[in-house]
Design a protein around this motif. Sequence first.
Motif: not given
Length: 359
Positions: A313-324, A326-338
Motif C-alpha cells: 500500500v505504501n508503494f502504491q501510494l508513493k507511485k500515485w503521489r508521483e503520478h499526480v 507529474d500531472q499538475i503543470p508547474e506555474k511559471k513565475p510572472a516576468n516583471p515588466k521591463k
Amino acid sequence: MRFRRKYKTPAVINHRVIALNLVDIVSCVVIFIGMWSVVEVPPKNAIMFVALQYNVTYTIDDSSEQFDFYDYGPKDIATISFYMLVAIKVHAVIQECILDKINRYLQLSKPEQSKFSESGQLALFYLFSFIWGASILNAEEFPMNLTSFWKDYPFSRMLFQEKLFYICQIAYWLHALPELYFQRVQKEDIPRQLCYICLYITHISGAYILNLQHLGLFLVVPHYLVEFIFHALRLFYFPDENMQKGFIIWALLFIMVRLLTLTLSVLTFGFGLARAENPGFSIADGNFNILPVRIGCLGAVCLTQAWMMWKFVNFQLKKWREHVKDQIPEKKPANPKKKRTKKEPGKGLERGQILTGHR
C-alpha cells in the motif's frame, strides 16, 4: 637517527581475493565432496552430502510394489550445505554469463545494475521453483481436496521430489546470505534483502520441520508466480520506463495471493488441525498439533501478510503521489515588466554604424 618506515605486508587472504576467486573455491569444494563420495567404500559419510537421507521403503502385502518415502533429521544439514555450495556456483555462472553482459549492453548506473542483477537472479529462481512446485502438486493430486492439508496429520513421510524441493529451497535462501557480502550489495539495500531472505528461511524451514509440507508447498507456488511476474516486469522497466502497464496485473494477483494465504492458513490452523483426531506433541512422531504451535504459526503467517500488504500500500501510494505531481503543470513565475528607457543618441549612432558598416 633516521626512523625507518614500517611497511605493512598485504594480507594473503582478504575480501578482494575471496570475492574474485569465490567460484573457483566453491568448485574445488564441490569436486572434493564428489570425489570423496566415489572413492570412499562404503560411502557412508560422503554420501550424506549428495544424496537425500532417511529413506523409508514400504511394501504392500497384496503386491510386491515398493514405495519410497523420506523423513527428515540432523543429516539434512550436510545435504543442505552441499546444495548451498551448488547454488553459489550457479548464482555466479548466471551473473557472469548472462546478467553482466546485459548490464554492459544497457549501460545502467550502479544502483540500477544492482537492482537489475537482483531481479534477474530472483526471476530465474522463481520461475524454476514455480514450475517444479506445480509439477509436484499435479503429481500428488491433493490440491483439489482442502482437507488434505490437515487430514492424517502429521505428514512425516515425504516423496523424493517433495523433500528435494524443500532441501533446495532452504539451500538457496541460505546461500543468499553470504551473497550479500560477495556481491557487494549497497548498504542501503542490505536491510531490505536481509529481511525477506530471513522470512523465506523461517517460513520454509518451519513448514519442513513442523511436517506442514503440503500446506507450505501449496502456498509457496502461487507466491512464487506473483514474484516472478514482478521481477520480470522490473527487468523490462529498467531499459524502458514506459513499461508500467503490466504492474496493474501484478498488483491484482498480489492481493489475491495474500487473501488465499490468509484463508488457507485460518482454515488449517484455526479449524482443521484443531479438530484433528490425534492432537498432541511428540518430536519422535513429528506431531506438533498443540495450541501454542498453531497460534504461533497462524500469527507468523498473518503478521507476514499484513507487513507485505502494508509495504504494498505504501508503494502504491508513493507511485500515485508521483503520478499526480507529474500531472499538475508547474506555474511559471510572472516576468516583471521591463521599463522602457529613452535611447541615448550616442549609443544609437554606434549601433547604426555597426549594422550599416560605417566607422
